[in-house]
Structure formats: structure tokens, C-alpha cells
Design a protein around this motif. Sequence first.
Motif, PDB file in Angstrom:
ATOM      1  N   TRP A 126      -3.462 -28.253 -20.677  1.00  0.00           N
ATOM      2  CA  TRP A 126      -2.907 -29.024 -22.531  1.00  0.00           C
ATOM      3  C   TRP A 126      -2.501 -27.980 -23.738  1.00  0.00           C
ATOM      4  N   LEU A 127      -2.597 -26.007 -23.181  1.00  0.00           N
ATOM      5  CA  LEU A 127      -2.489 -25.624 -23.790  1.00  0.00           C
ATOM      6  C   LEU A 127      -1.461 -24.620 -23.262  1.00  0.00           C
ATOM      7  N   PRO A 128      -0.435 -23.924 -23.906  1.00  0.00           N
ATOM      8  CA  PRO A 128       0.538 -23.923 -23.310  1.00  0.00           C
ATOM      9  C   PRO A 128       0.591 -22.140 -22.504  1.00  0.00           C
ATOM     10  N   ALA A 129       0.622 -21.957 -21.894  1.00  0.00           N
ATOM     11  CA  ALA A 129       0.973 -20.420 -21.079  1.00  0.00           C
ATOM     12  C   ALA A 129       1.856 -19.501 -20.326  1.00  0.00           C
ATOM     13  N   ALA A 130       1.463 -18.534 -20.342  1.00  0.00           N
ATOM     14  CA  ALA A 130       2.624 -18.079 -19.726  1.00  0.00           C
ATOM     15  C   ALA A 130       2.916 -17.351 -19.267  1.00  0.00           C
ATOM     16  N   SER A 131       1.940 -17.246 -18.464  1.00  0.00           N
ATOM     17  CA  SER A 131       1.624 -17.043 -17.057  1.00  0.00           C
ATOM     18  C   SER A 131       1.997 -17.956 -15.755  1.00  0.00           C
ATOM     19  N   VAL A 164       9.496 -18.372 -20.664  1.00  0.00           N
ATOM     20  CA  VAL A 164      10.735 -17.938 -21.942  1.00  0.00           C
ATOM     21  C   VAL A 164      10.163 -18.999 -23.154  1.00  0.00           C
ATOM     22  N   SER A 165       8.850 -20.155 -22.762  1.00  0.00           N
ATOM     23  CA  SER A 165       8.662 -20.805 -24.031  1.00  0.00           C
ATOM     24  C   SER A 165       7.422 -21.767 -23.438  1.00  0.00           C
ATOM     25  N   ALA A 166       6.885 -21.970 -24.190  1.00  0.00           N
ATOM     26  CA  ALA A 166       6.027 -23.207 -23.834  1.00  0.00           C
ATOM     27  C   ALA A 166       5.469 -23.918 -24.900  1.00  0.00           C
ATOM     28  N   ILE A 167       5.529 -25.123 -25.013  1.00  0.00           N
ATOM     29  CA  ILE A 167       4.918 -26.451 -25.195  1.00  0.00           C
ATOM     30  C   ILE A 167       3.544 -26.942 -25.656  1.00  0.00           C
ATOM     31  N   SER A 168       2.055 -27.062 -26.620  1.00  0.00           N
ATOM     32  CA  SER A 168       1.198 -27.642 -26.141  1.00  0.00           C
ATOM     33  C   SER A 168       1.849 -29.644 -25.554  1.00  0.00           C
ATOM     34  N   PHE A 224      15.727 -19.719 -30.002  1.00  0.00           N
ATOM     35  CA  PHE A 224      15.237 -20.997 -29.186  1.00  0.00           C
ATOM     36  C   PHE A 224      14.345 -21.817 -29.786  1.00  0.00           C
ATOM     37  N   THR A 225      14.444 -22.649 -29.356  1.00  0.00           N
ATOM     38  CA  THR A 225      13.144 -23.949 -29.973  1.00  0.00           C
ATOM     39  C   THR A 225      12.789 -24.671 -28.770  1.00  0.00           C
ATOM     40  N   LEU A 226      11.539 -24.555 -28.817  1.00  0.00           N
ATOM     41  CA  LEU A 226      10.856 -26.085 -27.750  1.00  0.00           C
ATOM     42  C   LEU A 226      10.832 -26.717 -28.553  1.00  0.00           C
ATOM     43  N   SER A 227      10.850 -28.310 -27.982  1.00  0.00           N
ATOM     44  CA  SER A 227      10.195 -29.394 -28.446  1.00  0.00           C
ATOM     45  C   SER A 227      10.389 -29.924 -27.351  1.00  0.00           C
ATOM     46  N   ARG A 228       9.416 -30.993 -27.748  1.00  0.00           N
ATOM     47  CA  ARG A 228       9.049 -32.260 -25.849  1.00  0.00           C
ATOM     48  C   ARG A 228       9.467 -33.434 -26.790  1.00  0.00           C
ATOM     49  N   ASP A 229       9.709 -35.002 -26.083  1.00  0.00           N
ATOM     50  CA  ASP A 229       9.479 -36.621 -26.627  1.00  0.00           C
ATOM     51  C   ASP A 229       8.420 -36.870 -25.876  1.00  0.00           C
ATOM     52  N   HIS A 230       7.765 -37.324 -26.060  1.00  0.00           N
ATOM     53  CA  HIS A 230       6.522 -38.147 -24.965  1.00  0.00           C
ATOM     54  C   HIS A 230       7.351 -39.795 -24.772  1.00  0.00           C
ATOM     55  N   ALA A 231       8.183 -40.121 -25.659  1.00  0.00           N
ATOM     56  CA  ALA A 231       8.800 -41.328 -25.747  1.00  0.00           C
ATOM     57  C   ALA A 231       9.710 -41.415 -24.245  1.00  0.00           C
ATOM     58  N   LYS A 232      10.698 -40.708 -24.665  1.00  0.00           N
ATOM     59  CA  LYS A 232      11.889 -39.973 -22.741  1.00  0.00           C
ATOM     60  C   LYS A 232      11.228 -39.260 -21.629  1.00  0.00           C
ATOM     61  N   ASN A 233       9.869 -38.565 -21.614  1.00  0.00           N
ATOM     62  CA  ASN A 233       9.149 -38.115 -21.361  1.00  0.00           C
ATOM     63  C   ASN A 233      10.383 -36.544 -20.672  1.00  0.00           C
ATOM     64  N   TYR A 269       0.016 -32.791 -20.771  1.00  0.00           N
ATOM     65  CA  TYR A 269      -0.143 -31.113 -20.718  1.00  0.00           C
ATOM     66  C   TYR A 269       0.428 -30.707 -20.977  1.00  0.00           C
ATOM     67  N   ALA A 270       0.797 -29.289 -21.412  1.00  0.00           N
ATOM     68  CA  ALA A 270       1.565 -28.738 -21.535  1.00  0.00           C
ATOM     69  C   ALA A 270       2.725 -28.546 -20.734  1.00  0.00           C
ATOM     70  N   MET A 271       3.637 -28.469 -21.049  1.00  0.00           N
ATOM     71  CA  MET A 271       5.081 -27.821 -20.546  1.00  0.00           C
ATOM     72  C   MET A 271       5.645 -26.596 -20.941  1.00  0.00           C
ATOM     73  N   GLY A 272       6.840 -25.454 -19.883  1.00  0.00           N
ATOM     74  CA  GLY A 272       7.330 -24.718 -20.176  1.00  0.00           C
ATOM     75  C   GLY A 272       8.566 -24.563 -19.538  1.00  0.00           C
ATOM     76  N   TRP A 273       8.493 -23.412 -20.517  1.00  0.00           N
ATOM     77  CA  TRP A 273      10.442 -22.736 -19.733  1.00  0.00           C
ATOM     78  C   TRP A 273       9.967 -21.391 -19.224  1.00  0.00           C
ATOM     79  N   PHE A 274      10.867 -21.373 -18.121  1.00  0.00           N
ATOM     80  CA  PHE A 274      10.269 -19.474 -18.180  1.00  0.00           C
ATOM     81  C   PHE A 274      12.004 -19.591 -17.041  1.00  0.00           C
ATOM     82  N   ARG A 275      12.521 -18.330 -16.645  1.00  0.00           N
ATOM     83  CA  ARG A 275      13.370 -17.895 -15.913  1.00  0.00           C
ATOM     84  C   ARG A 275      14.043 -16.494 -15.291  1.00  0.00           C
ATOM     85  N   GLN A 276      14.477 -16.540 -14.499  1.00  0.00           N
ATOM     86  CA  GLN A 276      14.963 -15.907 -13.329  1.00  0.00           C
ATOM     87  C   GLN A 276      15.868 -15.732 -13.476  1.00  0.00           C
ATOM     88  N   ALA A 277      16.481 -14.173 -13.779  1.00  0.00           N
ATOM     89  CA  ALA A 277      17.755 -13.691 -13.367  1.00  0.00           C
ATOM     90  C   ALA A 277      18.241 -12.492 -11.911  1.00  0.00           C
TER      91      ALA A 277
END
Length: 128
Positions: free
Chosen positions: A106-111, A48-52, A68-77, A32-40
Motif C-alpha cells: 500500500w506504500l510507494p516504493a522506488a525499486s 520517477v514517482s510513486a503514490i500510496s 512532476f505531480t502524481l495523482s490517482r483517481d480511484h473511481a476511474k481506476n 495498492y501503491a502505484m508508480g511511474w518508471f522510465r527508461q531512456a
Amino acid sequence: QVQLVESGGGLVQAGDSLTLSCQASGRTLSSYAMGWFRQAPGKQREFVSAISWNGGNTDYADSVKGRFTLSRDHAKNMLYLQMNSLKPEDTAVYYCAVRFGSGTFWLPAASADQYEYWGLGTQVTVSS
């Protein structure tokens, strides 16, 4: 049920760096794709960013691109957001989220409405 826990926020000065982490539990999220959002304060939650699912495709908001750089580690979830050259306007609560269900999960989304599970957030404050 999926649980997401963010960490790594804090108070820093402009120009500093921080790395946010998001620990997922309850289910392996490697498909699954994951992402970061922010709220001021006083503002709507923003992308903010999303990854496939495999990390091969990442998207960034124009405001953070190149910093900013987004990354993921499947082994560590785990999901990571490396934030460099922080600015006062980056001050916000940062939320981790994961896509699920139907659609191109499985794809990043901005919404934000494309993400089903959310963490409780971690505060990032950048002083000038």
C-alpha cells in the motif's frame, strides 16, 4: 489479472507540459501503491514517482521533484503524471506499474522489483 495501459506521451519542446495517464483494468487497484518508471535508450529503467494506496503519500525522484505531480483517481481506476517544465533528459519510455503481493504493497516504493504488474509504456520525447 491486471492490465495497465499508458497514454499521453508524445513529442514536445523543452519547457512544455504533458500529462501521462495509466488506465487499469481487471481489478480495482485502490488498495495498492502505484508508480511511474522510465527508461531512456541505453540506460536502465529508473524510478520517477510513486503514490500510496490512498494518495496521501507520494515520492519523487530528485530529477523530477518540483516539476512532476502524481495523482490517482480511484473511481476511474486511473493514475496520472503531470509533467511540467520538461527537459530533453526527460526523454524516455514511461511505464506505469502497480504493487501487489506481499510486503508493504500500500506504500510507494522506488525499486522496480517491488512492482508486480507493468504497462507496455508510452514514449515521451523532449526536443531542445
